[in-house]
Write an enzyme that holds these catalytic residues in place. Sequence first.
Site, PDB file in Angstrom:
ATOM      1  N   LYS A  53       1.230  -1.030  -0.081  1.00 43.10           N
ATOM      2  CA  LYS A  53      -0.431   0.331  -0.049  1.00 43.10           C
ATOM      3  C   LYS A  53       1.022   1.384  -0.238  1.00 43.10           C
ATOM      4  CE  LYS A  53      -3.472   1.726   3.425  1.00 43.10           C
ATOM      5  NZ  LYS A  53      -4.625   2.448   4.174  1.00 43.10           N
ATOM      6  N   GLU A  68      -3.821   7.129   1.870  1.00 43.93           N
ATOM      7  CA  GLU A  68      -3.925   7.458   3.153  1.00 43.93           C
ATOM      8  C   GLU A  68      -3.197   7.090   3.999  1.00 43.93           C
ATOM      9  OE1 GLU A  68      -6.479   3.791   3.606  1.00 43.93           O
ATOM     10  OE2 GLU A  68      -8.886   4.523   2.613  1.00 43.93           O
ATOM     11  N   ARG A  70     -13.705  10.942  -5.572  1.00 40.15           N
ATOM     12  CA  ARG A  70     -12.859   9.732  -5.444  1.00 40.15           C
ATOM     13  C   ARG A  70     -13.013   8.775  -5.876  1.00 40.15           C
ATOM     14  NH1 ARG A  70     -13.190   7.006   1.125  1.00 40.15           N
ATOM     15  NH2 ARG A  70     -12.192   5.050   0.224  1.00 40.15           N
ATOM     16  N   ASP A  80     -14.604   1.761  -1.697  1.00 43.26           N
ATOM     17  CA  ASP A  80     -14.248   0.996  -0.233  1.00 43.26           C
ATOM     18  C   ASP A  80     -15.228   0.108  -0.021  1.00 43.26           C
ATOM     19  OD1 ASP A  80     -12.309   0.690   1.203  1.00 43.26           O
ATOM     20  OD2 ASP A  80     -12.497   2.073   2.298  1.00 43.26           O
ATOM     21  N   GLU A 135      -9.286  -7.142  -4.944  1.00 37.20           N
ATOM     22  CA  GLU A 135      -8.945  -7.358  -3.240  1.00 37.20           C
ATOM     23  C   GLU A 135     -10.559  -7.091  -3.214  1.00 37.20           C
ATOM     24  OE1 GLU A 135      -6.453  -4.913  -1.720  1.00 37.20           O
ATOM     25  OE2 GLU A 135      -7.721  -4.833   0.113  1.00 37.20           O
ATOM     26  N   GLU A 137     -16.540  -4.727   7.253  1.00 37.51           N
ATOM     27  CA  GLU A 137     -16.059  -3.360   7.826  1.00 37.51           C
ATOM     28  C   GLU A 137     -17.450  -2.174   8.095  1.00 37.51           C
ATOM     29  OE1 GLU A 137     -12.494  -1.661   5.650  1.00 37.51           O
ATOM     30  OE2 GLU A 137     -13.173   0.265   6.654  1.00 37.51           O
TER      31      GLU A 137
HETATM   32  C1  GCV Z   1      -5.982  -0.812   5.848  1.00 38.33           C
HETATM   33  C2  GCV Z   1     -10.003   1.842   4.172  1.00 38.33           C
HETATM   34  C3  GCV Z   1     -10.329   1.329   5.426  1.00 38.33           C
HETATM   35  C4  GCV Z   1      -8.400   1.044   6.170  1.00 38.33           C
HETATM   36  C5  GCV Z   1      -7.661   0.308   5.618  1.00 38.33           C
HETATM   37  C6  GCV Z   1      -7.953   0.849   4.132  1.00 38.33           C
HETATM   38  C7  GCV Z   1      -7.073   0.178   3.051  1.00 38.33           C
HETATM   39  O1  GCV Z   1     -10.027   3.019   4.264  1.00 38.33           O
HETATM   40  O2  GCV Z   1     -11.155   1.811   6.736  1.00 38.33           O
HETATM   41  O3  GCV Z   1      -9.066   0.691   7.102  1.00 38.33           O
HETATM   42  O4  GCV Z   1      -6.745   0.280   6.142  1.00 38.33           O
HETATM   43  O5  GCV Z   1      -9.632   1.040   3.478  1.00 38.33           O
HETATM   44  O6  GCV Z   1      -7.661  -0.356   1.917  1.00 38.33           O
HETATM   45  O7  GCV Z   1      -6.187  -0.171   2.613  1.00 38.33           O
END
Ligand code: GCV
Length: 680
Positions: A242, A246, A290, A319, A341, A347
């Site tokens: 990653k 973020e 986004r 997301d 993915e 979540e």
């Molecule tokens: C692992 C979203 C989730 C994050 C996650 C991110 C990602 O923003 O809330 O917790 O981080 O996706 O997939 O990298």
Amino acid sequence: MRKYLFLTVLAGAALFAACNRPVPVAQDGTDLWLAAGRPYSEVLASVQADIDPALPAEAFHIYDADGQRHVAAGSEAGLRYGVYALQRAEVLGQAGPGMDVQEQPYYDLRLLNHWDNLDDTVERGYAGESMWEWTSPAIPEARIRHYGELCASVGLNGAVLNNVNSNPLILDAEHIARVAKIADILREYGIKTYLSIKWTSPISLSGLKSGDPLDPKVRKWWKDKAAEIYAAIPDFGGFLVKANSEGQAGPQDYGRTHADGANMLGEAVAPYGGIVMWRAFVYSPTSPDRANQAVEEFLPLDGKFADNVIVQIKNGPVDFQPREPFSPLFGKLKDTKMMIECQVTQEYLGFSNHLAYLGTMWEECLQSDTYRDGPDTPVYKTISAIAGVANTGQDPNFCGYVFAQANWYAFGRLAWNPALSAEQIADEWIHQTFLKPDGMTDKAFESKFVEPVLDILMKSREAVVNYEMPVGLHHLFGGTHYGPAPWDRLGRPDWTPAYYHKADSAGIGFDRTREGSDNVDQYNEPLASTFNDLATCPENLILWFHHLPWDYRLSSGRTVWEEICLHYDTGIHQVEQFRRTWAGLKPYVAPALWEEANKKLEIQQHDGEWWRDANVGYFQQINGLPLPTDVRPLDTPIDSLIYRQVQSDRLGMPIHDENNRPVIVAPRFRRPMPPAAPAR
Ligand code: GCV
């Protein structure tokens, strides 16, 4: 006389029924979907097992010859898949004489991604702390073996052990040695071990001054690190990354591209046959949409990635929302290897509290036609690998809820064969997970238990969409992503619900048409025009692609407002029906499992009511419209919900009171909210 005869017959019937009353078999969910079958070793011992080098490595062939059942396979791993397939067929009653089944996996790479941290917390994990127990002196061998069996039984063959928000320490000598011990166990089940890396590892672990992928010192650092890892784990799978996402650093911090970064890592692991999975989950706070950004950043790089690099793309462009269209990137990259993915952990679908079978959601995505190579280019044909964010933890049943186990199972089965139907998979899972009560015929078990449970599973994802964010609404979450916060307009815009619903007194929805962010044109024709045109845009995505007046009439003849209200109401009705159905299944399920689901379904209903009251109540403040007459009134006035969220425990799990209602509290630190758009 007739009266006595009647009573005698009645008593006899009651006695017969009592004697034939099914008796649930005790089970606690810790065997997951391996509960109903014969033990693996017994199935293996009952067949003639052979390695047949003529078969592809992971393929198997189950057949009868010379009065004997055979399982032939191209490798040990294939043999294991074959034996588990036979075990499943036995449970399903499909293993009769003359059985002849030959299979091989659709994708070579079928991975779980664990978002587990080295302090044993799990990002978006709802089943306790990390199943790898990073902080314990010893590795949890028994659990890892059980995990290995479960993965192998559905054909999963890779595990990324740690969070994509990675801690650089995963690559220090101590952790590599520990990972090697885990890899030694997983290998026995045909599972390769992978790690998520942090881009800045050379800086934090070895004091390098830069992370520039074109800097020879950085390149050498990664090559040396790869050599160190492969010395400990000769079949190490590779890295998941990653980067520039973020807040994570990446090659763009040095003026380089995603391809520069990925290829540098690819070069480091290539000599050992390793791969790099480079995530396309990128977005910047300043972009007006986004959903556009993955294509904007990755399309110019098409064809520039090394052969051992795969771009890992979330199923939807935002997301893991309860409903998104498929990511347009799947239809755009032609000269780049891609993998999907999926998120097995829930979540955005009620954590491990809500019953939400995701097989139907993934089926919807995998079967979506991208038109990349003309008609009939569904997502599943554009990709060459598949990953799922795991929902596992230290809970004895691994997933925190027996019904959450169905999602791990479904993900594995779809990874093996993405053309399987979600319904078939759900049906398999029910048969393998729930033991048939003593004294019950197969036929009765089928009609009285399997069919009603299947019905719940198949409706469950849509129910969540209905009570959380119907008609194409998305990302209405607050705080931990458990509950609603449509009012939230503070902080980074693309992390707030208001950015996505764009509700004002005139209307609601995100305009992604050619008049708006033009996200529609990231899709190939005819999809681009289909989504762009209000007359043809699927209504379950209409507010994803269009900003509409509240009084715009949909095909049902109802206005957008009426339709939103109706969907929220419907979602709650659906959960109420699930509860009624489950209540009637008590005679057939082990008490431990029945009680667990009974409680969680009550939580789900109360949470659904909270979702409806918060969203409908909030939007009503904005549009000033009355509720349609055919929906039930709200339970809780918006004044006692707005700007509030559910109380959470140390691990981020929501707290419910003794009546299974969410404990809604004012956040401890709340900045004043700007006023909402005025009602008309
Ligand atoms: C692992 C979203 C989730 C994050 C996650 C991110 C990602 O923003 O809330 O917790 O981080 O996706 O997939 O990298």
